[in-house]
Design a protein around this motif. Structure first.
Motif, PDB file in Angstrom:
ATOM      1  N   LEU A 143      89.387-113.936 -30.384  1.00  0.00           N
ATOM      2  CA  LEU A 143      88.841-112.748 -31.035  1.00  0.00           C
ATOM      3  C   LEU A 143      89.957-111.921 -31.677  1.00  0.00           C
ATOM      4  CD1 LEU A 143      86.151-111.468 -31.625  1.00  0.00           C
ATOM      5  CD2 LEU A 143      86.355-110.109 -29.567  1.00  0.00           C
ATOM      6  N   SER A 177      78.705-108.758 -34.806  1.00  0.00           N
ATOM      7  CA  SER A 177      79.883-107.912 -34.966  1.00  0.00           C
ATOM      8  C   SER A 177      80.763-108.410 -36.102  1.00  0.00           C
ATOM      9  CB  SER A 177      80.695-107.877 -33.672  1.00  0.00           C
ATOM     10  OG  SER A 177      80.012-107.152 -32.691  1.00  0.00           O
ATOM     11  N   VAL A 204      84.450-110.311 -17.643  1.00  0.00           N
ATOM     12  CA  VAL A 204      83.603-109.381 -18.388  1.00  0.00           C
ATOM     13  C   VAL A 204      82.473-110.125 -19.081  1.00  0.00           C
ATOM     14  CG1 VAL A 204      83.555-107.795 -20.337  1.00  0.00           C
ATOM     15  CG2 VAL A 204      85.430-107.681 -18.702  1.00  0.00           C
ATOM     16  N   GLU A 257      77.605-103.395 -33.030  1.00  0.00           N
ATOM     17  CA  GLU A 257      78.405-102.962 -31.876  1.00  0.00           C
ATOM     18  C   GLU A 257      78.340-103.957 -30.731  1.00  0.00           C
ATOM     19  OE1 GLU A 257      75.863-101.205 -33.016  1.00  0.00           O
ATOM     20  OE2 GLU A 257      76.607 -99.326 -33.857  1.00  0.00           O
ATOM     21  N   GLN A 287      81.468-104.424 -28.631  1.00  0.00           N
ATOM     22  CA  GLN A 287      81.769-103.231 -27.816  1.00  0.00           C
ATOM     23  C   GLN A 287      80.828-103.157 -26.625  1.00  0.00           C
ATOM     24  OE1 GLN A 287      81.806-103.249 -31.172  1.00  0.00           O
ATOM     25  NE2 GLN A 287      82.497-101.291 -31.980  1.00  0.00           N
ATOM     26  N   THR A 338      81.860-105.506 -23.971  1.00  0.00           N
ATOM     27  CA  THR A 338      83.042-105.047 -23.263  1.00  0.00           C
ATOM     28  C   THR A 338      82.725-103.896 -22.325  1.00  0.00           C
ATOM     29  OG1 THR A 338      84.311-105.618 -25.201  1.00  0.00           O
ATOM     30  CG2 THR A 338      85.398-104.266 -23.568  1.00  0.00           C
ATOM     31  N   LEU A 339      81.998-102.910 -22.855  1.00  0.00           N
ATOM     32  CA  LEU A 339      81.764-101.704 -22.067  1.00  0.00           C
ATOM     33  C   LEU A 339      80.875-101.984 -20.861  1.00  0.00           C
ATOM     34  CD1 LEU A 339      81.296 -99.207 -25.031  1.00  0.00           C
ATOM     35  CD2 LEU A 339      83.099 -99.139 -23.299  1.00  0.00           C
ATOM     36  N   THR A 378      82.492-104.553 -18.430  1.00  0.00           N
ATOM     37  CA  THR A 378      83.524-103.944 -17.597  1.00  0.00           C
ATOM     38  C   THR A 378      82.914-103.066 -16.516  1.00  0.00           C
ATOM     39  OG1 THR A 378      84.968-103.936 -19.523  1.00  0.00           O
ATOM     40  CG2 THR A 378      85.648-102.589 -17.667  1.00  0.00           C
ATOM     41  N   LYS A 422      81.658-105.265 -13.859  1.00  0.00           N
ATOM     42  CA  LYS A 422      82.797-105.788 -13.107  1.00  0.00           C
ATOM     43  C   LYS A 422      83.279-104.768 -12.073  1.00  0.00           C
ATOM     44  CE  LYS A 422      87.643-106.759 -13.776  1.00  0.00           C
ATOM     45  NZ  LYS A 422      88.749-107.144 -14.627  1.00  0.00           N
ATOM     46  N   ASN A 423      83.387-103.514 -12.510  1.00  0.00           N
ATOM     47  CA  ASN A 423      83.842-102.474 -11.585  1.00  0.00           C
ATOM     48  C   ASN A 423      82.844-102.238 -10.457  1.00  0.00           C
ATOM     49  OD1 ASN A 423      86.351-101.935 -12.703  1.00  0.00           O
ATOM     50  ND2 ASN A 423      85.486-100.552 -14.233  1.00  0.00           N
ATOM     51  N   GLN A 435      80.518 -93.918 -24.423  1.00  0.00           N
ATOM     52  CA  GLN A 435      81.768 -94.428 -24.981  1.00  0.00           C
ATOM     53  C   GLN A 435      81.546 -95.252 -26.236  1.00  0.00           C
ATOM     54  OE1 GLN A 435      83.414 -95.588 -20.940  1.00  0.00           O
ATOM     55  NE2 GLN A 435      85.237 -95.450 -22.189  1.00  0.00           N
ATOM     56  N   GLN A 446      85.245-101.573 -37.180  1.00  0.00           N
ATOM     57  CA  GLN A 446      85.166-102.960 -37.618  1.00  0.00           C
ATOM     58  C   GLN A 446      84.607-103.110 -39.029  1.00  0.00           C
ATOM     59  OE1 GLN A 446      82.152-104.891 -35.221  1.00  0.00           O
ATOM     60  NE2 GLN A 446      81.362-102.889 -34.759  1.00  0.00           N
ATOM     61  N   PHE A 472      86.619 -86.557 -30.520  1.00  0.00           N
ATOM     62  CA  PHE A 472      85.883 -87.513 -29.690  1.00  0.00           C
ATOM     63  C   PHE A 472      86.651 -87.868 -28.415  1.00  0.00           C
ATOM     64  CE2 PHE A 472      84.852 -91.939 -28.535  1.00  0.00           C
ATOM     65  CZ  PHE A 472      83.515 -91.771 -28.235  1.00  0.00           C
ATOM     66  N   SER A 521      83.804 -90.637 -22.726  1.00  0.00           N
ATOM     67  CA  SER A 521      85.040 -91.176 -23.287  1.00  0.00           C
ATOM     68  C   SER A 521      86.216 -90.265 -22.964  1.00  0.00           C
ATOM     69  CB  SER A 521      84.904 -91.345 -24.794  1.00  0.00           C
ATOM     70  OG  SER A 521      84.636 -90.100 -25.385  1.00  0.00           O
ATOM     71  N   VAL A 523      89.974-104.200 -28.230  1.00  0.00           N
ATOM     72  CA  VAL A 523      88.799-104.858 -27.682  1.00  0.00           C
ATOM     73  C   VAL A 523      87.524-104.312 -28.301  1.00  0.00           C
ATOM     74  CG1 VAL A 523      87.583-105.503 -25.595  1.00  0.00           C
ATOM     75  CG2 VAL A 523      90.046-105.369 -25.579  1.00  0.00           C
ATOM     76  N   THR A 524      87.481-103.002 -28.523  1.00  0.00           N
ATOM     77  CA  THR A 524      86.270-102.459 -29.141  1.00  0.00           C
ATOM     78  C   THR A 524      86.431-102.256 -30.641  1.00  0.00           C
ATOM     79  OG1 THR A 524      86.919-100.205 -28.677  1.00  0.00           O
ATOM     80  CG2 THR A 524      85.583-101.288 -27.030  1.00  0.00           C
TER      81      THR A 524
END
Lengths: 435, 326, 279
Positions: free
Chosen positions: A85, A110, A205, A392, A395, A398-399, A402, A405-406, A432, B66, B85, B93, B290-291
């Motif tokens: 990626l 994406s 993830v 998105e 994202q 990932t968000l 993650t 995972k936590n 986020q 992106q 932000f 965030s 990553v994002t």
């Protein structure tokens, strides 16, 4: 407002001045011209085989055949998943990339949004042999709805529930579970001091997000509404994640240690070595063989849904083939796509990799008429849902991945993760995304 | 390290060895040469550090997501939106950034304190010759000599829950706990990261302190001994004062290295660190690479840079003032 | 000075514990690399039950380790030599001349040490690519690109250490040489450089090791053909299986030359740092 305009103007001119010319490819003519003889395509292949070197070996005869047919040479680079990626991103930002490349199916939307990949509109699609050759479900998952896809399926994949027949028989279980409740029940029987019911790649993830996505789809949940707005924090999504976490915290059929498995191989290795009786995986046959597991012990079934829930068993997974839009050799690149998705190539490569062909016709080959392949084809045809086709998407993966995972780490350390806590995490992840 | 080689106009003359060239007649010719000598460094730093940094600052004012990475020039201006932000501390965030920042501060302080203490103890212990000193010094330098990725991978292998060496010792051999603790995830991951970082860093501090101590005149210790000072008092009144300038530089360098540490957590945790050990550089990496939102990622980096500049400036001011007082 | 008994004992205990701490991962690395894969995936053992060199054979096949090794070697060697050369010139200017902007130079160059790598990673990447597109200078994905990058990483600290070292080289030496008709640069090459060898070696080691271990920029600025070890070793974990024994064998193999070289040259490092820190 005024400050914003000024800072923006300064920023734009600063960046523009220093990067003049970036991304705009002066010489991307688009249509391939010149004799094919001296064209060399750069191809980024993903790591499908047992090692990077193995991939090169597998691909070489095919690429040679392509060169023999067309005179076009192909320079292949097998890119590890951990890098792919980033490399695509770098190529996109610079316009300096390969001609043809592999992308993970879930990144489709994406990457489509970046505009870096050539859209397969009807005319382009016709050049590679038409859209109807492909598995409909796989093709549909290659981009946002209503836009021409920017990739075509190459290797189709789906999640299946792999189970150890021998261990099942020893525990007196004759059939693979047909509902999630049954799976948990079986898992408890199979959890002994020597082994666990199920192993999961809990630190990964992407594995986490794929699993909870399927579970939340079973509950009728969704992470994005029809308008593409994120809707992370819904009761259905919470229930889906809870179902996953409960493997460790409530049902206790998964070894808490699995929460630190992050390499994308350890859960399967546990299954292969008999440390677990079940694992949810894509196209594992080749790897299991490599890991030394007896083929006779391996059973595969669709991942069951809770009773009364929707019968979803997998995401539409797979590897797609895309053409980089700034290529100087678009025609030759499309020729290559056509070749890679042609029936003989599809049969040969998917057979080697243990994945499913992306084109219908290839299934006539006896290699794809085994029980396992039929199970997977059935999953892909009837029980698989695509990941959200929104820009998105990566994202989101990932968000939420993650966050899961936590939470799994927390559950594994012995603190129960409540629905309330899951809901808060989802809410935070959604905020986020706002950036 | 900035004041380590200051060129204070007054006082320089007194120091032998760094007296400036005084050749008035040939001044013109001489004055061009130093600039020529500096040129390669200046060009390299401009190309690789300064210019990219300014572009990075520029990016922080753009809505560079992106959709625009393919053609940055089309990215819409965002004004201060990115900053707004990331600084919304009542939103997720902002909270995450604040958390990561706070984690990094704790991490840095603890690592610095432990590394320095271990290094100081080891340097005092090895200051005077004894049998085996050379061997011990060599052993201590091994962690620093090993490539980061190789040693950190080894640590992550040792810290696995089921098959790791650490749990084997704690649980199977010493029976300290029944429950096998996690080190790579969860609450303990923060401490695991600290241990690895200290393991890697303290040898460097040891090296610097040893070097500093080797230039302390023996007479000072003899004088202290005649005054009846024991080991501790001579460390307190001879060693430490003599190490002031070494320590000033060392702590600043260690601070900057630790605060910006990326390789260790990246090798240790992969692309997503556990919440409890979410160091700022990893946090920013995740938020940009990553994002794919390079606008907000850059804004965070700029804030980080400002913070480091501020800390360094204050630190230098404070330590310099002490120099004057002394 | 006579050392009291308690000090001797605390020294024995303290140094033993610290040595243990320092060597623990080395022990694990060595023993793991000698175990068969099956043993590595099971419960931890201090000593291998079966010793095998398989991992050292297999590791070259699982990933193109040889190529990564060569890349790392070329990149790190060139970057460190270049870094020392440039730093030496600048350090000479700073140490021997008073000129306008001297202070500014020191502060600016040294403060680049503060920049978070993340901030300029992407811009740097784009600059490299543009240089390639506009001027035909191929920096992205090439060894020179990585070399230039690493060399600038180590410059600030290298300049600082060398200024410190040159300051400790008596001025009378090069003044005498300059009077002998060598000119300032002649004095520099004939007198200052030979006198500064320990400092130069120290900086060389530092720069080499920084380049050898860097991960972040290497992961973005290289492609498969120019990949360095720091990034390439991750390949062992992303395969079908986590080949811990091979990872350890490879880590050991790529570490050994660096560690040996470092230990052989360490006295220079101490000497270099000593000069740099004596102010």
């Amino acid at each position: 407002m005024r400050l914003k305009r000024i800072t923006s103007a300064v920023a734009v001119s600063l960046v523009a001045a220093s990067l003049a010319g970036c991304g705009s490819n002066d010489d991307s003519s688009g249509s391939g011209s010149g004799s094919a003889e001296d064209v060399t395509l750069t191809y980024w292949a993903s790591n499908q085989g047992t090692s990077l070197a193995n991939d090169e070996e597998v691909l070489k005869p095919q690429l040679d055949a392509f060169t023999a047919q067309t005179g076009i040479k192909v320079d292949v680079e097998v890119v590890p998943w951990s890098d792919l990626l980033n490399r695509i991103l770098a190529a996109t930002a610079s316009g300096e990339g390969p001609d043809v490349l592999n992308i993970g199916n879930t990144w489709s939307a994406s990457l489509q949004a970046t505009g870096a990949l050539t859209p397969f509109d009807d005319a382009t699609m016709a050049q590679i042999g038409g859209a109807d050759r492909f598995l409909a479900g796989s093709l549909a998952a290659t981009g946002a709805e209503g836009q021409p896809p920017t990739a075509v399926p190459l290797y189709s994949l789906a999640y299946g529930l792999y189970y150890n027949k021998k261990m099942f028989a020893e525990a007196g279980i004759t059939e693979p579970p047909s509902s999630w409740e049954e799976l948990v029940e079986d898992g408890k029987k199979l959890t002994t001091p020597d082994h666990w019911g199920m192993s999961i790649e809990g630190g990964s993830v992407s594995e986490n997000i794929h699993n909870v996505f399927v579970f939340s789809e079973q509950q009728g949940g969704s992470f994005f509404d029809d308008g593409g707005k994120p809707t992370f924090d819904t009761p259905e999504n919470v229930a889906g994640i809870k179902q996953y976490l409960d493997l460790v915290q409530e049902d206790k059929i998964t070894n808490p240690s699995n929460a630190e498995y992050a390499n994308g191989t350890e859960a399967l290795a546990d299954f292969a070595s008999g440390k677990s009786a079940m694992v949810m995986w894509q196209a594992a046959a080749g790897s299991l063989d490599q890991l030394g597991m007896d083929a006779a012990d391996i059973g595969v079934a669709p991942i069951p849904a809770p009773t009364g829930a929707e019968d979803v068993a997998s995401i539409v997974a797979g590897i797609n083939l895309a053409v980089f839009d700034s290529t100087d050799h678009k025609q030759q690149a499309l020729d290559f796509v056509k070749f890679m998705t042609s029936t003989p190539t599809q049969i040969s490569l998917n057979k080697t990799y243990g994945s499913l062909p992306a084109v219908q016709e290839a299934y006539t080959d006896p290699a794809f008429q085994t029980e396992a392949v039929e199970t997977f084809k059935g999953i892909l045809d009837d029980k698989a849902v695509p990941m959200p086709a929104v820009a998105e998407e990566s994202q989101f993966e990932t968000l939420v991945g993650t966050a899961v995972k936590n939470m799994l780490a927390q559950a594994a350390s012995g603190t129960v993760v409540t629905e309330q806590a899951i809901s808060e995490q989802l809410d935070a992840a959604q905020q986020q995304l706002g950036g | 390290m900035i004041t380590a080689n200051p060129a204070p106009e007054a006082g320089t003359e007194a120091r032998t060895g760094s007296t400036p060239v005084r050749a008035p007649r040939r001044r013109k010719k001489r004055q061009l040469l130093p600039y020529l000598l500096l040129l390669p460094v200046v060009v390299a730093e401009l190309l690789i550090h300064i210019v990219p940094m300014f572009i990075g600052v520029g990016m922080s004012f753009l809505g560079l997501t992106q959709f625009f990475i393919r053609n940055w020039t089309k990215a819409p201006g965002a004004g201060l939106d990115n900053y707004r932000f990331v600084l919304q501390f009542d939103e997720a965030s902002g909270k995450a950034l604040l958390h990561s920042f706070w984690t990094t501060i704790q991490f840095t302080v603890i690592v610095l304190a432990l590394s320095w203490a271990l290094a100081m103890a080891a340097a005092v212990w090895t200051q005077h010759a004894f049998r085996g000193r050379g061997l011990v010094r060599t052993i201590f330098l091994i962690p620093y000599a090993l490539p980061v990725f190789a040693s950190v991978i080894t640590w992550s292998f040792m810290l696995q829950r089921d098959n790791g060496m650490v749990n084997h010792v704690l649980v199977d051999q010493l029976h300290l706990t029944d429950e096998r603790p996690f080190w790579l995830i969860g609450d303990h991951s923060f401490w695991a990261l600290i241990v690895v970082e200290v393991w890697r860093l303290w040898p460097f501090a040891f090296l610097a302190l040893t070097a500093g101590m080797s230039s302390i005149p023996a007479e000072q210790y003899e004088a202290a001994a005649i005054d009846g000072a024991g080991v501790l008092r001579s460390v307190r009144f001879v060693t430490l004062p003599n190490l002031r300038s070494v320590n000033q530089v060392l702590l600043l360098v260690l601070f900057l290295w630790t605060f910006n540490e990326f390789t260790v957590p990246y090798t240790f945790f992969g692309k997503s660190a556990p919440e409890q050990a979410d160091l700022i550089s990893m946090h920013i990496y995740q938020n940009s690479f990553v994002t794919w939102n390079f606008g907000t990622g850059s804004a965070m980096s700029v804030l980080l840079l400002l913070f480091l500049l501020a800390v360094t400036a204050v630190y230098l001011l404070l330590t310099r003032k002490k120099d004057v007082d002394a | 000075m006579r050392e009291p008994r308690w000090f001797v004992w605390s020294r024995r205990i303290g140094l033993s514990l610290l040595s243990l701490f320092a060597l623990l991962p080395v022990w694990v690395m060595v023993t793991t690399s000698l175990k068969p894969l099956g043993d590595v995936q099971g419960e931890f053992r201090w000593f291998p039950s079966t010793v095998t060199l398989d991992a050292f054979v297999e590791m070259w096949r699982t990933i193109p380790l040889g190529r990564y090794f060569l890349n790392s070697l070329v990149v790190s060697l060139t970057a460190s030599v270049a870094s020392v050369a440039l730093a030496l010139l600048a350090a000479y200017a700073v140490s021997r001349y008073r000129f306008r902007g001297r202070q500014l130079f020191s502060v600016t160059v040294l403060s680049t040490q503060m920049f978070p790598g993340i901030l300029f990673l992407l811009p740097l990447f784009v600059i490299f690519v543009n240089l390639g597109q506009q001027l035909g200078i191929d920096l992205y994905g090439s060894r020179p690109g990585l070399i230039i990058t690493y060399l600038t990483f180590t410059l600030p600290f290298s300049v600082w250490m060398l200024v410190g070292y040159l300051d400790s080289v008596p001025r009378e030496l090069d003044e005498a040489a300059a009077v002998d008709g060598n000119g300032p640069m002649g004095a520099f090459f004939r007198v200052v450089i030979p006198a500064a060898v320990p400092g130069i070696v120290a900086v060389l080691i530092y720069a080499f090791m920084t380049a050898w271990g860097e991960v972040l920029f290497a992961s973005v600025l290289t492609d498969e053909s120019t990949r360095t070890l720091a990034v390439g070793l991750q390949g062992y974990a992303t395969q079908n299986n986590v080949y811990w024994n091979q990872i350890m064998a490879a880590s050991l193999t790529v570490s050994a030359p660096v560690v040996v070289g470092f230990l052989l040259l360490q006295r220079y490092l101490v000497a270099g740092l000593t000069a740099g820190s004596v102010k």
